[in-house]
Design a protein around this motif. Structure first.
Motif: not given
Length: 315
Positions: A27, A29, A74, A76-77, A79, A82, A95, A187-188, A197-198
């Motif tokens: 996910i 941003s 996932l 949770q990320f 928001s 995205v 990443y 984000l994740g 996590t990042k």
């Protein structure tokens, strides 16, 4: 209850299939990312990953439908603005690839500065005119020199944590200062049942190696202080024990075959020191040489005993 639009159902099903068939799902941003920059990034990653920009509710439904263990973590990320990125590379590799596509961009106004934005003292390319008042409005000291506007003094135009106003954003762009770094910000990510996590993905192999080396050095130092017998500290402990034993034997006058040379050297040193004191002068060259020989003998003796101790312990 109103039935969802068919295109939404099809999109969710398609993304769920992509997630299920991919090695990694992330996910990301896309906040602040302009369309041209987004298209450039998508083009540079073509063939490696798929990027889906969609509403958060649809992303969550796709995660629910995906045939992956614990993939719902996932959510949770999901928001804000995205997108979903899927591919068949590892999460750390994904990443690094996404970080590598980030670009500098001009501010529009309204962004929060993540660092002090500094305008250096320099000659600009602008002739005398309206730009003088624009510079002065934002607090820059200017002058006219050789037909050009010159910024006379370096200034922090925007401090870290402050909002970049539209007026300052305009001046920064005119000066070709691009304070923003935009791109797909992870984000994740999910891989093999694990949510990353990042922060965990940003750890480099070099950082891991440095942390391991530091931990080893600290553990070894602790083992030495505690006299904890493990192979890594046995040589140092044996050498230390040998030196302490020799010092104790010398102090107690305990003579053995292994330390007789030290006693002889000590006697020579003390005799020469006494002779020098009686004559009211410094130690003779012979005394200094004897002192050096004694030190060498102690070091040699310690090394030999340490080696012998290791041989006895480990065969």
């Amino acid at each position: 209850m109103r039935k969802p639009a068919q295109w939404k159902v099809e999109l969710v099903d398609q993304v769920a299939k992509e997630i299920s068939s991919s090695n990694v799902t992330a996910i990301v941003s896309i906040k602040g990312l302009r369309n041209k920059q987004f298209q450039d990034i998508r083009k540079s990653l073509r063939g490696e990953v798929k990027i889906r920009v969609m509403r958060g509710t649809l992303i969550k439904k796709a995660l629910e439908k995906a045939q992956k263990k614990d993939i719902k973590g996932l959510e949770q990320f999901v928001s804000g603005q995205v997108a979903v990125v899927t591919g068949n590379i590892g999460a750390p590799v994904l990443y690094r690839r996404l970080e590598g596509t980030k670009q500098r961009a001009p501010a529009r106004g309204g962004e929060i500065a993540d660092h002090d934005i500094v305008v250096e003292a320099k000659e600009t390319s602008f002739p005398p005119g309206p730009m003088i008042s624009e510079f002065q409005k934002v607090g820059l000291q200017t002058a006219i020199e050789k037909g050009k506007i010159v910024i006379k003094k370096e200034a922090v135009l925007v401090k870290k944590g402050e909002v970049i106003t539209p007026e300052k954003a305009k001046v920064l762009e005119r000066l070709e200062i691009f304070p923003l770094i935009v791109g797909l910000d992870v984000l994740g990510a999910y891989e093999d049942g694990i949510i990353f996590t990042k922060e965990s993905l940003s750890i480099t192999p070099e950082q891991v190696a440095a942390d391991v080396a530091t931990a080893f050095a600290r553990a070894k130092a602790l083992a030495l202080r505690a006299t904890f017998m493990v192979p890594e500290v046995v040589p140092e402990l044996l050498a230390k024990a040998k030196l302490e034993a020799d010092a104790l034997a010398l102090a107690a006058g305990f003579l053995t075959e292994s330390n007789v040379q030290l006693f002889i050297l000590k006697a020579i040193r003390e005799a020469n020191a006494l002779n020098a004191a009686l004559q009211g002068g410094s130690e003779s060259p012979a005394a200094e040489e004897a002192r050096g020989e004694e030190k060498k003998e102690e070091e040699k003796s310690g090394e030999e005993d340490a080696s012998a101790g290791l041989s006895a312990l480990f065969g």
